[in-house]
Each structure stands twice: as C-alpha cells, then as structure tokens.
Design an enzyme around this catalytic site. Sequence first.
Site, PDB file in Angstrom:
ATOM      1  N   ASP A   1      12.178  45.488 -10.524  1.00  0.00           N
ATOM      2  CA  ASP A   1      12.862  46.182  -9.432  1.00  0.00           C
ATOM      3  C   ASP A   1      11.852  46.866  -8.514  1.00  0.00           C
ATOM      4  OD1 ASP A   1      15.337  47.535  -8.315  1.00  0.00           O
ATOM      5  OD2 ASP A   1      14.217  49.297  -8.977  1.00  0.00           O
TER       6      ASP A   1
ATOM      7  N   GLU B   1      12.058  41.782  -7.319  1.00  0.00           N
ATOM      8  CA  GLU B   1      12.816  42.089  -6.122  1.00  0.00           C
ATOM      9  C   GLU B   1      11.843  42.101  -4.953  1.00  0.00           C
ATOM     10  OE1 GLU B   1      15.804  45.506  -4.346  1.00  0.00           O
ATOM     11  OE2 GLU B   1      14.222  46.103  -5.712  1.00  0.00           O
TER      12      GLU B   1
END
Lengths: 601, 601
Positions: free
Chosen positions: A223, A293
């Site tokens: 992330d 991400e």
Amino acid sequence: LIIVGTIAIIGATIAIIALSPKCLVWWQASPIYQVYPRSFKDSNMDGGGDLKGIQEKLEYFQYLNIKTVWIAPFYQSSIKDFRYAVDDFRAIDPTFGTMKDFDNLIAVMHDKGLKLVMDLIPNHTSDKHNWFQLSRNRTGKYTDYYIWHNCTGGGTEAATPNNWVSFYGNSSWQYDDIRKQCYFHQFLKEQPDLNIRNPDVQAEIKEIMNFWLAKGVDGFRVDAAKFLLEAEHLRNEPQVNTSQNADTVTSYSELFHDYTTTQVGMHDIVRSFRQTMNEYSREADKYRFMSVESSDGKAIEKTMMYYGNSFIEEANFPYNVYLLDLNKELSGNIIFDTVNSWMRAMPKGKWPNWVVGSPSNPRIASRVGKEYTNVINMLLLTLPGTPVTYYGEELGMTDYTTKINQSEHNFGVHDPSEDPEKTPMQWDANPNAGFTTANETWLPVNEDYTTINVENQKAHPNSTLNLYRELSLLRQNELPIHRGWICLIYNDKDVFAYVREFDGLDTTFMMLLNFGNASRTNVQVAGIELPGQAQIRLSTNFNNNGKSVDFGSIPTEKGEGLVLEYKTNKPVHTKDNFKNNCYVSEKACYLMALNLLYKNC
Amino acid sequence: LIIVGTIAIIGATIAIIALSPKCLVWWQASPIYQVYPRSFKDSNMDGGGDLKGIQEKLEYFQYLNIKTVWIAPFYQSSIKDFRYAVDDFRAIDPTFGTMKDFDNLIAVMHDKGLKLVMDLIPNHTSDKHNWFQLSRNRTGKYTDYYIWHNCTGGGTEAATPNNWVSFYGNSSWQYDDIRKQCYFHQFLKEQPDLNIRNPDVQAEIKEIMNFWLAKGVDGFRVDAAKFLLEAEHLRNEPQVNTSQNADTVTSYSELFHDYTTTQVGMHDIVRSFRQTMNEYSREADKYRFMSVESSDGKAIEKTMMYYGNSFIEEANFPYNVYLLDLNKELSGNIIFDTVNSWMRAMPKGKWPNWVVGSPSNPRIASRVGKEYTNVINMLLLTLPGTPVTYYGEELGMTDYTTKINQSEHNFGVHDPSEDPEKTPMQWDANPNAGFTTANETWLPVNEDYTTINVENQKAHPNSTLNLYRELSLLRQNELPIHRGWICLIYNDKDVFAYVREFDGLDTTFMMLLNFGNASRTNVQVAGIELPGQAQIRLSTNFNNNGKSVDFGSIPTEKGEGLVLEYKTNKPVHTKDNFKNNCYVSEKACYLMALNLLYKNC
Ligand SMILES: [Ca+2]
Ligand SMILES: [Ca+2]
C-alpha cells in the site's frame, strides 16, 4: 542398443526441458479477485462480512475459474472501517473473526488450489498502535519510529515545520500534546507515518512480512508505496500556482509533491520487500507474489519503475489503475489510449495487469453505464496480463446510493462517499441477498439484488456472470489469449480492436469491442492480411455466438464485444508496419508437429 | 586405506576451501595511484606527459608496491586541458599518443601485474562531439541525444527554460543558433549534458564501456554520477535565500539542486554500468572495478547510496573525498570526525577508501602544511580500505604558484587555479626534474625539485617516499592492517589514535597520529586493556623505529605518526563499550595452530 535408446530419450528430454518456456506462474495464470471482507459474506449473523464467510464461498471462486483472492485489510483496526489505519499488524480485527479463522481459511484455500493475497501497509500505523504510544512518550528505540519535528519551523503556516499538506487536505503535521512535537502524516492525522528510514522500522516491517508469509500468505499488495519516504531537508513544496497566497494553501492538489512522494531510496525499500518474499519463493507453486499500489497519473513512467528492470527485481507488477479513470466519456479511442499507454511504457519482458474496480471508486457499471459492463469484462479478460476484478463486478453490481445515510459516518473513520461500491455481495434473491441471515446489514443491500445476484445469473447463459466465466475459461484455455502477442489494430470513437496471436499457432483471436454506439467496422482498413471471414467465438450477446462475420463489415451493438476466431499464417506482429503496435511479455513458440512449447524462437 | 586417506584429504581440502574467506580482490589489495597523464612523464620531448611516458615508469609503481594505476582522462578532447569534455570516447588525444600506445601500455602493465583504471564520463560530451553536431541539426536518433528545450519558458530569467544554473555559475541553458533551442549543461557550455534517459544514449555508453573493457581496462571511475539525471518537469529550483531577488541568482550555491542532482533512477543507471562490467568480471583476477565520483558534502548518506545494498550491486566504492577538505585547521579531533563519519555511515560489509589528493585540489602538503605530509600518508595507508594517492603526494610535492601565469589560460579551457597541483612529476635533480628532455614544460616545474624528487628520496631512508613505501609494505604484509578491525580509541586536539586487530591474531597495531603540536598521550584513559608497553614498528621519524613506548605517556612531535605493535588477547572490538567505535568490512578469523584463515567465526 537399449543404452543408446535410453541416452537418446534422456537427451531428448533434456532438450525439451531446455527449450521449454517455464509455465506461467500462478499470479500470471489466474485473474485476481478482490474481496472487500466486510461485504462479502456474513457467517455469524452480525450483519458484516467475515473470514468464515469468505471460506463458505470458496466454491464460487472455483466456479469463476479464479485462483487468486486478494482480501482487503482485515488487520486489527480501532478505526471502524478505515482499515488502512492498523492498530496491530499481527492480529485479526474481531469483526472479521479470529486468527484461528484465518489459519483455517488459508488452509482450506490451499487445499482447493486457491491463493491468498493481502495488503502490506508499511507507510503508517494508526495512532492507537502500540509503537505510536511508545514513540510519543519517547520510549527507547520507538522514539524514532515516527517522523517527529518541532512544530515551529520555516513554514508559512504557523506552528508547522513546513507547508506540506496531507492527501486529505490541511497540514500533514499534527501537534502531539504528550510529546510536545509535531508528527507527520501523509493521510489522516490518525495515521501517523512510520519513519521507514529507520533500520529498526524496516526490520519491523520485515518481521510482519515473515509472520504472514510463514502462515502461508501467497502475496502482498504494498500500500501507498510512493509515500514511503519524505525529504529530510523539510523544504516547502512548490505551489502549483505561484501567485497563490501561501497561507491559503490547504489542498493536496495545490502543491507539487516533490519532497513527499517518490523520493530517492523508496524503490530500494520496496525491492527489499521483494527480497524478503524471495526467501519464501523457492518453489514455483510457493512463489510469493508482490504488487504495489501506484497512482502517478500522467507520469506513467514513475509507475513503471515499480516493475524493476532487467537486473533488479521489484514488484511483479504495480497495479494498473488507469482503467479506474473511465467514465461516461467512453469511446474506442479512449480505451485504445489507456491500453496503449501502459503497453508502450511497460519495460520489456514485464507482465501487465488491468484493474477495473476498487473499494475507492464507483463501480464500473455506474461509472461508464450498465450497457458497457459486459464489454469491459471482455476487455479485462482478453488483454495480456493479469485481470483484477473487484467483487460483484462479475455480476454487474452497481453503486447504491438510495439508502446510504452519509451523515451516519464521519469522515476519517469511514469515507461515506465510498459506501455505494461497498454494499453487500448479492448471492441470491433471499432477504439481504443471501449475504447474511441477520436482520440488518452494515450497509444496505442494493435493491437490484432480486435480479442481479449469483444464483439468478448462474441460471441464465446470457448473464454477466456467465460471460465472465466463459471469458475466464477462454483466457485459460487459449494460448494466444493466455500468453500471446497483442497487436492493437483498430480504434475509432465506437470501437477498439486488437488481435492475440502466438508464434507457431495459426488460430488467432481478434477482439472487437464497442464502447460507443452501434456501428459496422471494416477492420480491413488496418492494412493487415485477413481471411474473408471469422467466427464469433464469444459475444456479449450469446445469441451471436458461432455466427460468421465479414472483416469488411463487422456489426456491433452499443456495448457489444466480440471474440472473433480465425486462422492465419501471417501474424500481425511479424509485419514491419505494426511492430510499434504489438507487444509480448515473454516470447514463446509452439511447434504443432510435436505439440511442443519452446522458447528459443 | 589409501582410498580412505584420499577421501579424508579431499574432505579436508573441501572443508578448508569452504571455510576460507576469499582473498581480497585486487582493487582492495593495493592502493590506487592516480596519474595526471599530462604531468607524469614526457616520452617525445614536447614538454607534456604521455602514455609512453607512463609506460617508461612502470617500475616505479612496483617500487611503491602499488598495483592499481588510475590515469586521468586521455580521451580525444578539442578543449586543450579540460579533458572531461570529450570529442571522441573511442580515441586517444594525440597529445598523449596513439591507440597503439595505449594497447602497448595496458599489455605491459598486465605483464607486470599492474591494473589500469580510467574515467568514464557518461554525463556529457564536448560540443565538438559528433553526436552533438548531429543533434543540433536534428539528425535521426541523435535529435534526442541531448537535453533540448525551447529557450523561453516559465523561468524568471529571460530566454531560458527555468532558473537552473550550471556548476560554474550562470544559466545551465545555452541557446544554440543552429537548432534554435536551448541545451542543458551541468558544467561548461562546451559540455552539453547527454540525455541519458534516452535508451539509445544508454546503449552508446554501454558500447563505449565494452570498447575499453574488451581492450582489458580493469576499472572505471564514473564521473559526475549525481548529475546524470534532471527532473523532466523543469520546475525552478528553490533559492537558498528566498528573499534574494530571483533575477540575481547566478551562482551554483544560491540554489538547492533538488531537480538537477541525485534524481530517482540515477542509481539504477549507475547499477546498469556495474552490470555491464560484470560481464567481464567472471574471474577474480579479471574482476572489473567500478568507483564513482561523489561529493555530497554533509549529506554523506547520499554518497553511501553508491555502495548499493545487500542485494543490489553498484560501485565498489564511491570515492571518499572528505579528506580533500582538510586544511590548516587540522587537529586530531577533525581527523577522527572525518574517519568516523565515513565508517559510521558506510553500509555493513562494504569497503572504505580514502582520497588525499586530486587534480582539482591543492596538494596535501600545501593544504595542511608540509610538516603533516608524512602523518597524512601514514593515516591513508593504515586505515581500512583502499588508499588513493595522487601522483607526487608520495614525495610530498607542493603546489607551485610562482611561475604559473594564470592569464595564459582562459577559464573554460583550463582552470588555472588548478595548475599548481599539476606541475610535472619530480623524478630527479636533472633539468626539468627528469620529466622531459625538452626545453620547456607545459607547466613549470616546481623549484623544490632539486630536493623533492624520486631519486633523491630513494637514497634517504627517512624520506617521505621511503615512508610511503614502508607503509605500503606494512599494509600488504600485516593481516590486521590489510583487512582487520579498526577501533577508534582516542582523539584530542593534537592526536588521533586507532587500533587494527584481527580475530585469532594476538599481534595488534595501534596508530597514534599527531595532527597538532608535540604532546604526550595517555591512551590508557580510553579504558581498553593494554600491555604496559609497545614497540614502535614505524615512525614518520625513522630514528624512533624500534623504540619502546609506555601507553601511559606516548610522546609525539608535531606531525609525527607512530605505528605501535604489541600483543594482546583482549581485542578492543570484543568489548561492549567499544562496539560503536569498531568497524570491519568482512569478518574473518585466523587459526594459528593450522595457519588457516576462515570465515565462519
Ligand atoms: Ca512516509
Ligand atoms: Ca545530466
């Protein structure tokens, strides 16, 4: 003679092994299905989904021919729904069950040949995390676990070290009354950024990875990678509009984030995660997958850096979120641009991927219109690379806004604007769509569940679900679609067309996808050699399956997609005038006479 | 029995091989000697040094026990002396001889066991380079070989794309009347920056490397690495003094170079150079060495990134230029800080290096004072890592300014301020110091050559040259100094002291170096266990060699350095209170009973 024969056989075997391209690894072979765990299946009648609920539905993934399941965060998090603010990276949030539930889930998934991917959140914790409590009290090594500075600095805003603003707006510095200093947060003030330059913090992240990898987790989605490092010099970030009064800069889009995103050294940290995963990846079937991400907008070359290069491994792929920008302004040309810009920028030999839905974007049916749901799924599953499907998109689920009470939730705990795409999964026509036997659900069930549900669509061959399933099987069974060349051959305002071909195979597929209005397309203008006709292998309108079409005039309805099949020994990718429109990740060839796949071709 | 015996011997051999730490590779084993080729030896009576001249003097390197010779640029360069502006990376500048001379030189060097290191200059060419001529005329692929932009842009200075300034001051953008655009130059306007983001340019650099590596070149020093990439967004760099009128910013030090140095991706390019060199490095003796220029001032962590990390190879080391900052403000404390800051910042397991002189810095004798030349050489050769010596520093050559006519040279072709440290090498007391038999020399010979010359110093045991030679032999022969631990144990305004020790060896060395005034040092206050006395193995004052000293009161004269030898079985690095002051690059141990060096210890 027997000896000679044996040697010959051994020799031939060695030759074949040497020639054979390795099979696709699991993360390439199957689509990835993202489960939002609070909304997938409730097992304990509390109205919210949980891990046991996912376990109850594993056959559904098998039905869809999906092997990789990515479950959005289920770490313990005191902030009710904003699950990217984690209190404890080694605990399951009680709302989802227990660690035993998790262990059971992964064991059963592996028994069924399914892979489990989860989120790794190295950029920040929640402010309830024990590390943060220790850090704000300046306890031992934890003192430097976060990014602390005295609040007054050279910044233009009083009492902050500089002008940096958080992703959600306003200063990214928060005064802490205990430590009497400011800490830095890229996101909410409840999500203090970890000081990942600190080797102790890096070691913690590695240990967290080891914890889950040892449990058998098959992959991580990293992330917020670009936010991992910030410049240590703390200089103000430049304003987009230099004439704006510096005191009025509060919005993320008002600054260039030259000092808080994509800093030198960030990629080496992500690469170190890959190294940790490699220790668990010795066998191909146990290979641990890593994606990141990424969201760099027009600066796609920044996203591409996460692929690593020919001599440095990094992510297997950065999630390709460019299709998430699709909206009502849909056209064949826009889809062409979106596909082409990724393929063109991607480093040679790397593997693409395509993400159509996510927990933070309106559902595709609501974004582009229901009439295009099927053709988008056809695009997703016939492009090269790994398709990523957000739960419910295989049904054509839509955003639900009617009964969503946006005032119920306060921002920072839960973003109500993202609720419409998180309504419960629609399993059947029973109350609450079969999601739960409780009376209430954490978010209301979309009223369209009586028709848009798994059970109903299973029974109808022309359903979105059945098309998805057919496409998934097609992708698996047809070498050109599985791992062949793609050549982008045609686009206009309505239609986008590409062929998938494989060296040595004369069976070729052309996808002709309508993202505009009904039209007739003459793909012969592309200047490639084609037979006169092709068969419709699969249409979004099942009634057209098996029909023949003439390449000079292929009719498609608004939102119709066609998988055309034909034979040719003149593949497009061998033509000079198409070499800039054709891409392949790893070249392989097929020798029909021996039914042999080989690499040196 | 014979079989059992044989197996036992084979087993033992395998065990020893498995246990043995690999020998130091050549770039670690020997000091590096930098030759400035114009000033080393003239072979053809034109008053300037050349490659054949270097070849005539190879025995001198052997006399010094030096195996690695780094020759400053000798590429063809139309700019007379500024040899970092190259016209042709595949040609020898005629002033230095021919390609045949080069081929002969390297062949003879290899015969003698010497290694040749040269500069690689990937950031820029000269404006006379063929590529630049093709680029300014927009010829084919060369169009994008340099960094071109329209001159008028968002910058504050009229007719430049932005406010970026060159290293030498004023805009780093130069208008080109042929192309009618501006090109970017980090250095002189005659040194246009290559657009190394362009894969074609990267391929060119790789081919240039292949050209020289195939000729047998043993290593490259990568020039100007931090300048390789610039931000593509072209935003203005921030001013150091925000209240300065933007129009008056012309000096390099007036901006923060956030967009023109150390950009994301730069290290991966340097790493790709390492990959290219690896293709030629399969055998240890043929290993190709790579270092990089680095100069990041207080941001030493930026310099350290060139080391790569535990899983990514980059430079074998970035040149450590921090000792080049030494000046008359010398002290034991300053030397301690300089050594300690490198050792502390260096990634674990990497190999240090120490550069004392260069063609762009005043000579050490002139910078810190002649009285410290010897003790600086003692420091250089007894620290862990690779010492780097600039020609003449082994004699204590000094800057010569008297007859240097600074007006003769115009800046941009040649920097006259750098001439004093480039005067001809002083070989003997003959006219022109034996450098040439021509009547004139390209730069005047320093008048001190009648005493400061190789022949004279060879004859005097207490000479700077002889001390250098003794130190070089000591470094080679004594395992603790060659590759052992260093523990920094003592420093004050006059003295800096450290020990070198090796696990399993009781012979230990303590260097006690005086960078201030005569003093008596009690190193027992450091709190380490020491015998009462030690022997002086080597002093900068040879008269003191062999004497005994008492650790409680070690006398040193101003500028005196002592190598003390003693035995102990209580090494400093095993003590808890010293663990932050001790460093080792790669741990190895010695087993006296078997005379065995091994690694798993
Ligand atoms: Ca961060
Ligand atoms: Ca450059």
